[in-house]
Motif scaffolding. Structure first.
Motif, PDB file in Angstrom:
ATOM      1  N   ILE A   5      41.282 -16.263  26.145  1.00 26.15           N
ATOM      2  CA  ILE A   5      41.493 -16.414  27.584  1.00 26.15           C
ATOM      3  C   ILE A   5      42.668 -15.547  28.012  1.00 26.15           C
ATOM      4  CG2 ILE A   5      42.947 -18.483  27.292  1.00 26.15           C
ATOM      5  CD1 ILE A   5      41.580 -19.371  30.052  1.00 26.15           C
ATOM      6  N   ALA A   6      42.454 -14.771  29.061  1.00 20.89           N
ATOM      7  CA  ALA A   6      43.519 -13.934  29.611  1.00 20.89           C
ATOM      8  C   ALA A   6      44.326 -14.751  30.609  1.00 20.89           C
ATOM      9  CB  ALA A   6      42.926 -12.701  30.295  1.00 20.89           C
ATOM     10  N   LEU A   7      45.625 -14.709  30.460  1.00 24.00           N
ATOM     11  CA  LEU A   7      46.514 -15.345  31.430  1.00 24.00           C
ATOM     12  C   LEU A   7      46.985 -14.243  32.373  1.00 24.00           C
ATOM     13  CD1 LEU A   7      48.602 -17.682  29.082  1.00 24.00           C
ATOM     14  CD2 LEU A   7      46.404 -18.098  30.192  1.00 24.00           C
ATOM     15  N   VAL A  24      51.096 -21.842  26.975  1.00 25.00           N
ATOM     16  CA  VAL A  24      50.562 -20.994  25.910  1.00 25.00           C
ATOM     17  C   VAL A  24      50.349 -21.816  24.648  1.00 25.00           C
ATOM     18  CG1 VAL A  24      50.997 -18.996  24.455  1.00 25.00           C
ATOM     19  CG2 VAL A  24      51.615 -18.913  26.874  1.00 25.00           C
ATOM     20  N   ASP A  25      51.353 -22.577  24.267  1.00 27.06           N
ATOM     21  CA  ASP A  25      51.227 -23.416  23.070  1.00 27.06           C
ATOM     22  C   ASP A  25      50.138 -24.468  23.245  1.00 27.06           C
ATOM     23  OD1 ASP A  25      53.274 -22.030  21.823  1.00 27.06           O
ATOM     24  OD2 ASP A  25      54.831 -23.409  22.501  1.00 27.06           O
ATOM     25  N   ALA A  26      50.043 -25.037  24.454  1.00 22.69           N
ATOM     26  CA  ALA A  26      49.030 -26.066  24.700  1.00 22.69           C
ATOM     27  C   ALA A  26      47.622 -25.477  24.623  1.00 22.69           C
ATOM     28  CB  ALA A  26      49.267 -26.700  26.061  1.00 22.69           C
ATOM     29  N   LEU A  27      47.436 -24.262  25.113  1.00 21.66           N
ATOM     30  CA  LEU A  27      46.122 -23.612  25.034  1.00 21.66           C
ATOM     31  C   LEU A  27      45.734 -23.345  23.587  1.00 21.66           C
ATOM     32  CD1 LEU A  27      46.513 -21.136  28.031  1.00 21.66           C
ATOM     33  CD2 LEU A  27      44.836 -22.997  27.897  1.00 21.66           C
ATOM     34  N   ARG A  28      46.708 -22.929  22.788  1.00 21.88           N
ATOM     35  CA  ARG A  28      46.428 -22.718  21.364  1.00 21.88           C
ATOM     36  C   ARG A  28      46.048 -24.032  20.694  1.00 21.88           C
ATOM     37  NH1 ARG A  28      51.531 -18.832  20.981  1.00 21.88           N
ATOM     38  NH2 ARG A  28      50.510 -16.822  21.364  1.00 21.88           N
ATOM     39  N   ALA A  29      46.767 -25.091  21.048  1.00 17.54           N
ATOM     40  CA  ALA A  29      46.462 -26.407  20.480  1.00 17.54           C
ATOM     41  C   ALA A  29      45.074 -26.878  20.888  1.00 17.54           C
ATOM     42  CB  ALA A  29      47.511 -27.423  20.917  1.00 17.54           C
ATOM     43  N   ALA A  30      44.591 -26.400  22.044  1.00 16.19           N
ATOM     44  CA  ALA A  30      43.256 -26.754  22.523  1.00 16.19           C
ATOM     45  C   ALA A  30      42.174 -25.875  21.915  1.00 16.19           C
ATOM     46  CB  ALA A  30      43.208 -26.661  24.049  1.00 16.19           C
ATOM     47  N   GLY A  31      42.568 -24.973  21.009  1.00 17.65           N
ATOM     48  CA  GLY A  31      41.604 -24.145  20.299  1.00 17.65           C
ATOM     49  C   GLY A  31      41.310 -22.805  20.925  1.00 17.65           C
ATOM     50  N   LEU A  32      42.149 -22.362  21.878  1.00 19.77           N
ATOM     51  CA  LEU A  32      41.935 -21.090  22.551  1.00 19.77           C
ATOM     52  C   LEU A  32      42.927 -20.043  22.075  1.00 19.77           C
ATOM     53  CD1 LEU A  32      41.411 -22.382  26.218  1.00 19.77           C
ATOM     54  CD2 LEU A  32      39.677 -21.938  24.471  1.00 19.77           C
ATOM     55  N   ASP A  33      42.607 -18.791  22.355  1.00 17.43           N
ATOM     56  CA  ASP A  33      43.496 -17.669  22.035  1.00 17.43           C
ATOM     57  C   ASP A  33      43.984 -17.072  23.358  1.00 17.43           C
ATOM     58  OD1 ASP A  33      44.856 -15.508  20.987  1.00 17.43           O
ATOM     59  OD2 ASP A  33      43.044 -14.344  20.534  1.00 17.43           O
ATOM     60  N   PRO A  34      45.158 -17.501  23.850  1.00 20.36           N
ATOM     61  CA  PRO A  34      45.650 -17.003  25.141  1.00 20.36           C
ATOM     62  C   PRO A  34      46.408 -15.680  24.996  1.00 20.36           C
ATOM     63  CG  PRO A  34      47.122 -18.699  24.320  1.00 20.36           C
ATOM     64  CD  PRO A  34      46.031 -18.549  23.297  1.00 20.36           C
ATOM     65  N   VAL A  35      46.152 -14.763  25.933  1.00 24.61           N
ATOM     66  CA  VAL A  35      46.821 -13.465  25.937  1.00 24.61           C
ATOM     67  C   VAL A  35      47.276 -13.152  27.360  1.00 24.61           C
ATOM     68  CG1 VAL A  35      46.620 -11.000  25.453  1.00 24.61           C
ATOM     69  CG2 VAL A  35      45.348 -12.652  24.052  1.00 24.61           C
ATOM     70  N   LEU A 264      55.301 -27.432  35.155  1.00 25.75           N
ATOM     71  CA  LEU A 264      54.797 -27.852  33.849  1.00 25.75           C
ATOM     72  C   LEU A 264      55.907 -28.280  32.887  1.00 25.75           C
ATOM     73  CD1 LEU A 264      51.911 -25.281  33.284  1.00 25.75           C
ATOM     74  CD2 LEU A 264      51.766 -27.623  34.143  1.00 25.75           C
ATOM     75  N   PRO A 265      57.071 -27.608  32.886  1.00 28.50           N
ATOM     76  CA  PRO A 265      58.125 -28.088  31.978  1.00 28.50           C
ATOM     77  C   PRO A 265      58.525 -29.540  32.239  1.00 28.50           C
ATOM     78  CG  PRO A 265      58.633 -25.874  32.719  1.00 28.50           C
ATOM     79  CD  PRO A 265      57.471 -26.355  33.551  1.00 28.50           C
ATOM     80  N   GLN A 266      58.315 -30.006  33.467  1.00 25.45           N
ATOM     81  CA  GLN A 266      58.661 -31.389  33.807  1.00 25.45           C
ATOM     82  C   GLN A 266      57.566 -32.379  33.408  1.00 25.45           C
ATOM     83  OE1 GLN A 266      59.242 -28.747  35.685  1.00 25.45           O
ATOM     84  NE2 GLN A 266      60.993 -29.000  37.043  1.00 25.45           N
ATOM     85  N   SER A 267      56.415 -31.883  32.948  1.00 28.37           N
ATOM     86  CA  SER A 267      55.313 -32.789  32.614  1.00 28.37           C
ATOM     87  C   SER A 267      54.491 -32.242  31.449  1.00 28.37           C
ATOM     88  CB  SER A 267      54.406 -33.006  33.829  1.00 28.37           C
ATOM     89  OG  SER A 267      53.339 -33.874  33.505  1.00 28.37           O
ATOM     90  N   PRO A 268      54.900 -32.539  30.220  1.00 23.73           N
ATOM     91  CA  PRO A 268      54.095 -32.122  29.062  1.00 23.73           C
ATOM     92  C   PRO A 268      52.667 -32.655  29.129  1.00 23.73           C
ATOM     93  CG  PRO A 268      56.273 -32.883  28.362  1.00 23.73           C
ATOM     94  CD  PRO A 268      56.148 -33.210  29.825  1.00 23.73           C
ATOM     95  N   GLU A 269      52.485 -33.841  29.725  1.00 26.15           N
ATOM     96  CA  GLU A 269      51.146 -34.408  29.835  1.00 26.15           C
ATOM     97  C   GLU A 269      50.247 -33.529  30.704  1.00 26.15           C
ATOM     98  OE1 GLU A 269      53.945 -35.984  30.542  1.00 26.15           O
ATOM     99  OE2 GLU A 269      54.140 -37.508  28.967  1.00 26.15           O
ATOM    100  N   ALA A 270      50.799 -33.033  31.827  1.00 25.68           N
ATOM    101  CA  ALA A 270      50.023 -32.166  32.706  1.00 25.68           C
ATOM    102  C   ALA A 270      49.709 -30.838  32.018  1.00 25.68           C
ATOM    103  CB  ALA A 270      50.787 -31.918  34.009  1.00 25.68           C
ATOM    104  N   THR A 271      50.659 -30.329  31.249  1.00 23.70           N
ATOM    105  CA  THR A 271      50.445 -29.080  30.513  1.00 23.70           C
ATOM    106  C   THR A 271      49.282 -29.240  29.541  1.00 23.70           C
ATOM    107  OG1 THR A 271      52.820 -28.637  30.656  1.00 23.70           O
ATOM    108  CG2 THR A 271      51.554 -27.347  29.068  1.00 23.70           C
ATOM    109  N   HIS A 272      49.265 -30.332  28.809  1.00 25.39           N
ATOM    110  CA  HIS A 272      48.182 -30.605  27.854  1.00 25.39           C
ATOM    111  C   HIS A 272      46.856 -30.763  28.582  1.00 25.39           C
ATOM    112  CE1 HIS A 272      46.006 -32.317  24.458  1.00 25.39           C
ATOM    113  NE2 HIS A 272      45.681 -33.337  25.224  1.00 25.39           N
ATOM    114  N   LYS A 273      46.860 -31.477  29.692  1.00 26.69           N
ATOM    115  CA  LYS A 273      45.623 -31.699  30.439  1.00 26.69           C
ATOM    116  C   LYS A 273      45.070 -30.393  30.998  1.00 26.69           C
ATOM    117  CE  LYS A 273      43.574 -34.496  34.145  1.00 26.69           C
ATOM    118  NZ  LYS A 273      42.428 -34.885  33.290  1.00 26.69           N
ATOM    119  N   LEU A 274      45.954 -29.517  31.483  1.00 25.91           N
ATOM    120  CA  LEU A 274      45.500 -28.224  31.996  1.00 25.91           C
ATOM    121  C   LEU A 274      44.831 -27.418  30.883  1.00 25.91           C
ATOM    122  CD1 LEU A 274      45.257 -26.041  34.138  1.00 25.91           C
ATOM    123  CD2 LEU A 274      47.653 -25.424  33.710  1.00 25.91           C
TER     124      LEU A 274
END
Length: 282
Positions: A5-7, A24-35, A264-274
């Motif tokens: 996925i291109a950012l 970026v880290d959350a996208l990787r944890a979700a199984g994606l390759d963000p660039v 997003l830094p104020q909400s890790p939960e929202a970062t993960h959900k996104l």
């Protein structure tokens, strides 16, 4: 295979803005390759990606025609854009506020004025504190505030470029109570902040000394923000609903679907959900 996925970002933030780094880290944890890719870079092969997530494209309003052409290029390649490119085009011009008003959303009172009509509209508001902002803009660019009919505001208008503007009343509640921003991921509320301007100013952006505080909205504010989001039609991957409470009523200022700061830094939960929402939609 891992989906790429291109950012999409701007040249000024080629490695992404700091607030997007947790994503970026959350996208990787979700199984994606963000660039991270600069949207104006002609060498980028967008068709090599499984999707494009708009993030730090904070310069789109400065080259709006080029931005819409770029969206068309990505669409032609069959690559999904998040948010949906149709929603992005609709959201790029603040005249969408008047459409939402027709759909029953309470907005800050707004008039559209272009060219010579700007002076005519302002002339009809003589003596009132008003704000003038372009319909395609961000970060308070070409935004002026003053008393309609005053020499100071008249001079400021004379210096504005000949484009289309929103004319709105100035709401002192922004200075006293602040401006709300409510974040939604996949149509669900995640977190909210209240943004306040620096003393003596009215602009809540950090560039002008504004600051934000994480705050829990009342049920009435949350219901109003959800209604505004639903009025947009399709459910976006992410959205930020900006508004101000006037006489106990939440008035929509902007429905941000393109490049909003999502705190997003104020909400890790929202970062993960996104991240998981993007992965699910690919």
């Amino acid at each position: 295979m891992t989906k790429r996925i291109a950012l999409a970002t701007s040249a000024d933030h080629a490695e992404l803005h700091a607030h997007d780094l947790p994503l970026v880290d959350a996208l990787r944890a979700a199984g994606l390759d963000p660039v991270a890719e600069v949207w104006t870079d002609p060498s980028v092969d967008w068709s090599a990606y499984d999707g494009v997530l708009l993030r730090s494209v904070w310069d789109y309003h400065l080259r709006y025609d080029e931005f819409t052409e770029w969206l068309a290029l990505v669409d032609k390649g069959g690559v999904p854009v998040f948010n949906d490119s149709g929603l992005v085009r609709w959201n790029g011009d603040k005249r969408y506020l008047l459409e939402l008003r027709e759909r029953g959303v309470a907005i800050v009172p707004s008039q559209i004025a272009a060219g010579a009509c700007l002076r005519e509209v302002v002339g009809g508001l003589d003596g009132q504190q008003i704000v003038i902002k372009p319909t395609v803009s961000a970060t308070a660019r070409h935004t002026v505030r003053g008393v309609a009919g005053s020499p100071e505001l008249t001079q400021a208008i004379d210096e504005l470029p000949d484009i289309v503007y929103l004319v709105q009343p100035f709401l002192p509640e922004i200075q006293t109570d602040g401006e709300w921003s409510l974040m939604f991921i996949d149509g669900e509320f995640t977190h909210a902040v209240v943004k306040r301007p620096a003393a003596g100013d009215y602009r809540v952006q950090e560039e002008y000394g504004g600051h934000a505080t994480v705050t829990e909205p009342s049920p009435a504010i949350l219901d109003s923000a959800q209604a505004a989001l639903q009025a947009a039609g399709r459910t976006p991957v992410y959205a930020r609903i900006d508004g101000v409470v006037v006489n106990g009523r939440f008035l929509l200022m902007e429905l941000e679907l393109i490049e909003p700061y999502l705190y997003l830094p104020q909400s890790p939960e929202a970062t993960h959900k996104l991240a998981t929402t993007v992965a699910t939609r690919l």
